[in-house]
Design an enzyme around this catalytic site. Sequence first.
Site, PDB file in Angstrom:
ATOM      1  N   ARG A 108     -13.868  -5.775  -4.345  1.00 16.37           N
ATOM      2  CA  ARG A 108     -12.532  -5.954  -3.762  1.00 16.37           C
ATOM      3  C   ARG A 108     -12.526  -7.026  -2.678  1.00 16.37           C
ATOM      4  O   ARG A 108     -11.468  -7.546  -2.320  1.00 16.37           O
ATOM      5  CB  ARG A 108     -12.033  -4.616  -3.192  1.00 16.37           C
ATOM      6  CG  ARG A 108     -11.572  -3.635  -4.263  1.00 16.37           C
ATOM      7  CD  ARG A 108     -11.248  -2.266  -3.687  1.00 16.37           C
ATOM      8  NE  ARG A 108     -12.468  -1.509  -3.408  1.00 16.37           N
ATOM      9  CZ  ARG A 108     -12.469  -0.250  -2.980  1.00 16.37           C
ATOM     10  NH1 ARG A 108     -11.323   0.372  -2.779  1.00 16.37           N
ATOM     11  NH2 ARG A 108     -13.611   0.383  -2.759  1.00 16.37           N
ATOM     12  N   LYS A 204       4.285  -1.841  -4.406  1.00 13.14           N
ATOM     13  CA  LYS A 204       3.942  -1.073  -3.210  1.00 13.14           C
ATOM     14  C   LYS A 204       3.816  -1.982  -2.002  1.00 13.14           C
ATOM     15  O   LYS A 204       3.500  -3.162  -2.115  1.00 13.14           O
ATOM     16  CB  LYS A 204       2.642  -0.294  -3.427  1.00 13.14           C
ATOM     17  CG  LYS A 204       1.400  -1.162  -3.565  1.00 13.14           C
ATOM     18  CD  LYS A 204       0.165  -0.314  -3.777  1.00 13.14           C
ATOM     19  CE  LYS A 204      -1.082  -1.198  -3.940  1.00 13.14           C
ATOM     20  NZ  LYS A 204      -2.289  -0.420  -4.219  1.00 13.14           N
TER      21      LYS A 204
END
Length: 322
Positions: A108, A204
Amino acid sequence: MNKSNKDINKMDEESSLLVFAGTSTMYLGEKICKYLGCRLGNLVITKFSDGEFSVSYEESIRGRDVFLVQSTFPNSDNLMELLLMIDAAKRASAQSINAVIPYFGWARQDRKDKPRVSIGAKLVADLLTAAGINRLITMDLHADQIQGFFNVPVDHLYASGVILPYLQSLQLKNLVIASPDVGGSKRASNYAKYLGCPLVLCNKKRVKANVIESMQIIGDVQDKNVVLIDDMVDTAGTITMAANIMKEAGAKSVRACASHCVMSGPATERVEESALEEIVFTDSIPYLKQSSKVKQLSVAEMFAETIRRVINHQSISSQYLF
Protein backbone atom coordinates in the site's frame (compact mmCIF):
# COMPACT_ATOMS: atom_id res chain seq x y z
CA MET A 1 19.04 -50.68 -18.54
CA ASN A 2 20.51 -47.61 -20.25
CA LYS A 3 18.47 -44.41 -20.16
CA SER A 4 18.29 -42.06 -23.16
CA ASN A 5 19.69 -38.52 -22.95
CA LYS A 6 16.08 -37.25 -23.02
CA ASP A 7 15.14 -39.32 -19.96
CA ILE A 8 18.26 -38.21 -18.11
CA ASN A 9 17.59 -34.54 -18.90
CA LYS A 10 13.99 -34.88 -17.71
CA MET A 11 15.15 -36.48 -14.45
CA ASP A 12 17.73 -33.74 -13.91
CA GLU A 13 15.12 -31.04 -14.57
CA GLU A 14 12.66 -32.52 -12.09
CA SER A 15 15.31 -33.12 -9.43
CA SER A 16 16.59 -29.53 -9.64
CA LEU A 17 13.45 -28.24 -7.89
CA LEU A 18 13.47 -27.64 -4.15
CA VAL A 19 10.69 -25.89 -2.21
CA PHE A 20 11.18 -24.37 1.24
CA ALA A 21 8.72 -22.42 3.38
CA GLY A 22 9.07 -19.83 6.12
CA THR A 23 7.56 -20.31 9.56
CA SER A 24 4.29 -18.42 8.98
CA THR A 25 3.64 -19.84 5.51
CA MET A 26 4.55 -23.47 6.20
CA TYR A 27 0.90 -24.51 5.77
CA LEU A 28 0.86 -23.19 2.19
CA GLY A 29 4.30 -24.58 1.33
CA GLU A 30 3.10 -28.06 2.34
CA LYS A 31 0.01 -27.74 0.12
CA ILE A 32 2.11 -26.52 -2.83
CA CYS A 33 4.48 -29.48 -2.45
CA LYS A 34 1.51 -31.87 -2.38
CA TYR A 35 0.36 -30.59 -5.78
CA LEU A 36 3.92 -30.67 -7.14
CA GLY A 37 4.42 -34.21 -5.87
CA CYS A 38 7.58 -33.34 -3.99
CA ARG A 39 8.57 -32.98 -0.35
CA LEU A 40 9.03 -29.70 1.49
CA GLY A 41 12.72 -28.93 1.94
CA ASN A 42 14.40 -29.19 5.33
CA LEU A 43 14.92 -25.70 6.73
CA VAL A 44 15.71 -24.86 10.35
CA ILE A 45 15.08 -21.42 11.85
CA THR A 46 16.78 -20.93 15.20
CA LYS A 47 15.42 -18.22 17.46
CA PHE A 48 17.49 -16.59 20.20
CA SER A 49 16.28 -15.13 23.49
CA ASP A 50 16.76 -11.53 22.30
CA GLY A 51 14.41 -12.06 19.34
CA GLU A 52 17.16 -12.54 16.74
CA PHE A 53 17.03 -15.65 14.56
CA SER A 54 19.13 -17.50 12.00
CA VAL A 55 18.32 -19.66 8.98
CA SER A 56 19.99 -22.94 8.02
CA TYR A 57 19.33 -25.33 5.11
CA GLU A 58 19.74 -28.86 6.41
CA GLU A 59 20.39 -30.34 2.96
CA SER A 60 22.50 -29.44 -0.06
CA ILE A 61 20.98 -26.89 -2.42
CA ARG A 62 24.08 -26.38 -4.57
CA GLY A 63 23.07 -26.00 -8.21
CA ARG A 64 19.36 -26.38 -7.42
CA ASP A 65 16.37 -24.20 -8.40
CA VAL A 66 15.12 -23.05 -5.01
CA PHE A 67 11.59 -21.73 -4.39
CA LEU A 68 11.09 -19.95 -1.09
CA VAL A 69 7.45 -19.64 0.02
CA GLN A 70 6.79 -16.84 2.49
CA SER A 71 4.13 -14.13 2.70
CA THR A 72 5.46 -10.90 4.19
CA PHE A 73 2.47 -9.94 6.32
CA PRO A 74 3.03 -8.27 9.72
CA ASN A 75 4.98 -8.63 11.82
CA SER A 76 8.29 -7.69 10.22
CA ASP A 77 9.89 -10.99 11.25
CA ASN A 78 8.25 -12.63 8.22
CA LEU A 79 10.08 -10.32 5.84
CA MET A 80 13.37 -10.62 7.73
CA GLU A 81 13.02 -14.40 7.76
CA LEU A 82 12.58 -14.41 3.98
CA LEU A 83 15.61 -12.15 3.48
CA LEU A 84 17.76 -14.51 5.56
CA MET A 85 16.42 -17.50 3.59
CA ILE A 86 17.42 -15.78 0.35
CA ASP A 87 20.87 -14.85 1.65
CA ALA A 88 21.53 -18.35 2.95
CA ALA A 89 20.47 -19.86 -0.41
CA LYS A 90 22.78 -17.51 -2.30
CA ARG A 91 25.72 -18.38 -0.04
CA ALA A 92 24.93 -22.09 -0.44
CA SER A 93 25.33 -21.79 -4.25
CA ALA A 94 21.72 -22.31 -5.32
CA GLN A 95 21.37 -22.16 -9.11
CA SER A 96 18.33 -19.85 -8.92
CA ILE A 97 16.46 -18.27 -6.01
CA ASN A 98 12.75 -17.73 -6.58
CA ALA A 99 10.77 -15.84 -3.94
CA VAL A 100 7.15 -17.05 -3.79
CA ILE A 101 5.32 -14.29 -1.91
CA PRO A 102 1.54 -14.88 -2.05
CA TYR A 103 0.95 -11.70 -0.02
CA PHE A 104 3.45 -8.89 -0.68
CA GLY A 105 3.47 -6.69 2.41
CA TRP A 106 4.01 -2.91 2.38
CA ALA A 107 2.35 -2.81 -1.07
CA ARG A 108 0.00 0.00 0.00
CA GLN A 109 3.04 2.27 0.32
CA ASP A 110 3.60 2.44 -3.45
CA ARG A 111 3.94 6.24 -3.86
CA LYS A 112 4.44 9.47 -1.98
CA ASP A 113 0.89 10.54 -1.15
CA LYS A 114 2.13 13.38 1.08
CA PRO A 115 5.51 15.03 1.75
CA ARG A 116 8.32 13.32 3.68
CA VAL A 117 7.05 9.74 3.60
CA SER A 118 8.76 6.54 2.50
CA ILE A 119 7.80 4.35 -0.44
CA GLY A 120 7.77 1.08 1.44
CA ALA A 121 6.95 -1.16 -1.54
CA LYS A 122 10.04 0.06 -3.41
CA LEU A 123 12.22 -0.40 -0.32
CA VAL A 124 11.06 -4.00 0.12
CA ALA A 125 11.66 -4.65 -3.60
CA ASP A 126 15.21 -3.31 -3.23
CA LEU A 127 15.81 -5.46 -0.14
CA LEU A 128 14.68 -8.64 -1.92
CA THR A 129 16.79 -7.83 -4.97
CA ALA A 130 19.86 -7.00 -2.89
CA ALA A 131 19.42 -10.23 -0.92
CA GLY A 132 19.69 -12.13 -4.19
CA ILE A 133 16.38 -13.24 -5.72
CA ASN A 134 16.29 -14.17 -9.41
CA ARG A 135 12.50 -14.16 -9.73
CA LEU A 136 9.40 -13.09 -7.81
CA ILE A 137 6.11 -14.99 -7.91
CA THR A 138 3.33 -13.09 -6.17
CA MET A 139 -0.42 -12.52 -6.29
CA ASP A 140 -2.72 -9.49 -6.49
CA LEU A 141 -0.33 -6.68 -5.69
CA HIS A 142 -2.12 -3.63 -4.28
CA ALA A 143 -1.00 -1.78 -7.42
CA ASP A 144 0.11 -3.56 -10.61
CA GLN A 145 2.88 -1.03 -11.22
CA ILE A 146 4.83 -2.38 -8.22
CA GLN A 147 6.11 -5.00 -10.68
CA GLY A 148 8.22 -2.20 -12.13
CA PHE A 149 10.05 -1.77 -8.81
CA PHE A 150 11.91 -5.03 -9.55
CA ASN A 151 14.76 -5.61 -11.98
CA VAL A 152 14.10 -9.36 -12.03
CA PRO A 153 11.19 -11.23 -13.69
CA VAL A 154 7.88 -10.94 -11.81
CA ASP A 155 5.09 -13.49 -12.29
CA HIS A 156 1.99 -11.67 -11.05
CA LEU A 157 -0.90 -14.07 -10.42
CA TYR A 158 -4.54 -13.17 -9.75
CA ALA A 159 -6.85 -14.60 -7.11
CA SER A 160 -9.67 -14.44 -9.67
CA GLY A 161 -8.48 -17.91 -10.72
CA VAL A 162 -10.01 -19.37 -7.55
CA ILE A 163 -12.58 -16.71 -6.59
CA LEU A 164 -14.48 -16.62 -9.90
CA PRO A 165 -15.20 -20.39 -10.01
CA TYR A 166 -16.52 -20.10 -6.45
CA LEU A 167 -18.83 -17.20 -7.34
CA GLN A 168 -20.11 -19.09 -10.38
CA SER A 169 -20.86 -22.11 -8.20
CA LEU A 170 -23.22 -19.98 -6.07
CA GLN A 171 -25.46 -19.39 -9.14
CA LEU A 172 -26.70 -16.06 -7.79
CA LYS A 173 -29.56 -14.38 -9.67
CA ASN A 174 -29.62 -10.61 -10.26
CA LEU A 175 -25.91 -10.46 -9.49
CA VAL A 176 -24.14 -7.13 -9.11
CA ILE A 177 -20.39 -6.70 -8.64
CA ALA A 178 -19.35 -3.77 -6.45
CA SER A 179 -16.13 -2.03 -5.47
CA PRO A 180 -15.91 -0.68 -1.91
CA ASP A 181 -13.90 2.29 -3.20
CA VAL A 182 -13.17 4.02 -6.49
CA GLY A 183 -9.54 2.87 -6.39
CA GLY A 184 -10.61 -0.75 -6.83
CA SER A 185 -12.98 -0.05 -9.72
CA LYS A 186 -10.73 -1.64 -12.37
CA ARG A 187 -10.53 -4.91 -10.45
CA ALA A 188 -14.30 -5.01 -9.86
CA SER A 189 -14.95 -4.02 -13.49
CA ASN A 190 -12.96 -7.04 -14.71
CA TYR A 191 -15.09 -9.34 -12.54
CA ALA A 192 -18.30 -7.69 -13.78
CA LYS A 193 -17.28 -8.06 -17.45
CA TYR A 194 -16.31 -11.71 -16.99
CA LEU A 195 -19.59 -12.54 -15.22
CA GLY A 196 -21.67 -10.33 -17.52
CA CYS A 197 -23.33 -8.32 -14.76
CA PRO A 198 -23.62 -4.64 -13.70
CA LEU A 199 -20.97 -2.75 -11.72
CA VAL A 200 -21.64 -0.57 -8.65
CA LEU A 201 -19.10 1.74 -6.99
CA CYS A 202 -18.75 3.17 -3.51
CA ASN A 203 -17.29 6.63 -3.08
CA LYS A 204 -15.68 7.03 0.36
CA LYS A 205 -14.10 9.94 2.15
CA ARG A 206 -11.37 9.16 4.70
CA VAL A 207 -10.49 11.23 7.74
CA LYS A 208 -7.20 9.28 8.08
CA ALA A 209 -5.89 5.77 7.50
CA ASN A 210 -8.48 3.12 8.52
CA VAL A 211 -11.04 5.85 9.46
CA ILE A 212 -13.88 6.64 7.03
CA GLU A 213 -15.99 9.78 7.31
CA SER A 214 -18.69 9.05 4.72
CA MET A 215 -19.62 6.72 1.85
CA GLN A 216 -22.08 6.95 -1.06
CA ILE A 217 -23.28 4.27 -3.50
CA ILE A 218 -22.99 4.93 -7.25
CA GLY A 219 -25.41 2.54 -8.95
CA ASP A 220 -28.54 0.47 -8.26
CA VAL A 221 -28.54 -2.40 -5.74
CA GLN A 222 -32.28 -2.69 -5.12
CA ASP A 223 -33.26 -6.40 -4.93
CA LYS A 224 -29.79 -7.40 -6.15
CA ASN A 225 -27.33 -9.98 -4.87
CA VAL A 226 -24.22 -7.87 -4.37
CA VAL A 227 -20.64 -9.14 -4.28
CA LEU A 228 -18.00 -6.66 -3.11
CA ILE A 229 -14.54 -7.21 -4.64
CA ASP A 230 -11.29 -6.01 -3.05
CA ASP A 231 -7.61 -6.95 -2.96
CA MET A 232 -7.33 -7.10 0.84
CA VAL A 233 -9.33 -6.54 4.00
CA ASP A 234 -7.39 -5.00 6.89
CA THR A 235 -9.59 -3.60 9.67
CA ALA A 236 -12.77 -4.35 7.62
CA GLY A 237 -14.08 -0.81 8.18
CA THR A 238 -14.58 -0.05 4.48
CA ILE A 239 -15.99 -3.42 3.42
CA THR A 240 -18.48 -3.66 6.29
CA MET A 241 -19.64 -0.05 5.90
CA ALA A 242 -20.22 -0.68 2.19
CA ALA A 243 -22.15 -3.88 2.96
CA ASN A 244 -24.35 -2.16 5.56
CA ILE A 245 -25.13 0.78 3.25
CA MET A 246 -26.01 -1.55 0.37
CA LYS A 247 -28.29 -3.61 2.56
CA GLU A 248 -30.02 -0.42 3.70
CA ALA A 249 -30.37 0.57 0.02
CA GLY A 250 -32.41 -2.58 -0.64
CA ALA A 251 -29.83 -5.22 -1.62
CA LYS A 252 -31.18 -8.76 -1.33
CA SER A 253 -27.83 -10.10 -0.09
CA VAL A 254 -24.28 -8.81 0.26
CA ARG A 255 -21.11 -10.87 0.09
CA ALA A 256 -17.45 -9.89 -0.17
CA CYS A 257 -14.44 -11.47 -1.86
CA ALA A 258 -10.87 -10.33 -1.27
CA SER A 259 -7.51 -11.80 -2.15
CA HIS A 260 -5.69 -11.28 1.14
CA CYS A 261 -7.04 -11.94 4.64
CA VAL A 262 -5.15 -9.33 6.67
CA MET A 263 -8.08 -9.01 9.14
CA SER A 264 -6.31 -7.03 11.86
CA GLY A 265 -7.64 -5.36 15.02
CA PRO A 266 -11.45 -5.30 15.20
CA ALA A 267 -11.92 -6.81 11.73
CA THR A 268 -13.47 -10.12 12.82
CA GLU A 269 -15.96 -8.44 15.15
CA ARG A 270 -16.95 -5.96 12.45
CA VAL A 271 -17.54 -8.73 9.93
CA GLU A 272 -19.62 -10.73 12.42
CA GLU A 273 -21.80 -7.71 13.23
CA SER A 274 -22.18 -6.52 9.61
CA ALA A 275 -24.75 -7.22 6.92
CA LEU A 276 -22.29 -9.49 5.09
CA GLU A 277 -23.54 -13.02 4.54
CA GLU A 278 -19.99 -14.23 4.02
CA ILE A 279 -16.54 -12.94 3.19
CA VAL A 280 -14.28 -15.06 1.00
CA PHE A 281 -10.47 -14.90 0.99
CA THR A 282 -7.61 -16.94 -0.38
CA ASP A 283 -5.17 -18.61 2.01
CA SER A 284 -2.27 -16.28 1.09
CA ILE A 285 -2.34 -15.26 4.77
CA PRO A 286 -3.44 -17.65 7.54
CA TYR A 287 -6.64 -16.69 9.36
CA LEU A 288 -6.09 -17.59 12.99
CA LYS A 289 -9.33 -16.28 14.51
CA GLN A 290 -12.80 -17.77 14.32
CA SER A 291 -15.72 -16.43 12.30
CA SER A 292 -18.71 -18.22 10.82
CA LYS A 293 -18.71 -15.71 7.95
CA VAL A 294 -15.08 -16.15 6.85
CA LYS A 295 -14.26 -18.69 4.13
CA GLN A 296 -10.81 -19.32 2.65
CA LEU A 297 -10.05 -20.79 -0.78
CA SER A 298 -6.61 -22.29 -1.40
CA VAL A 299 -4.26 -20.87 -4.04
CA ALA A 300 -1.75 -23.71 -3.53
CA GLU A 301 -2.59 -25.44 -6.81
CA MET A 302 -2.28 -22.15 -8.75
CA PHE A 303 1.16 -21.45 -7.27
CA ALA A 304 2.25 -25.06 -7.74
CA GLU A 305 1.30 -24.96 -11.41
CA THR A 306 3.17 -21.66 -11.84
CA ILE A 307 6.29 -23.16 -10.23
CA ARG A 308 6.01 -26.19 -12.52
CA ARG A 309 5.78 -23.96 -15.58
CA VAL A 310 8.71 -21.80 -14.48
CA ILE A 311 10.88 -24.91 -14.10
CA ASN A 312 9.74 -26.22 -17.51
CA HIS A 313 10.11 -22.79 -19.19
CA GLN A 314 6.43 -22.69 -20.14
CA SER A 315 4.02 -19.76 -20.40
CA ILE A 316 1.92 -18.98 -17.33
CA SER A 317 -0.49 -16.57 -19.04
CA SER A 318 -3.02 -19.34 -19.71
CA GLN A 319 -3.67 -19.44 -15.95
CA TYR A 320 -5.21 -15.98 -16.06
CA LEU A 321 -8.99 -15.83 -16.39
CA PHE A 322 -8.67 -12.13 -17.28
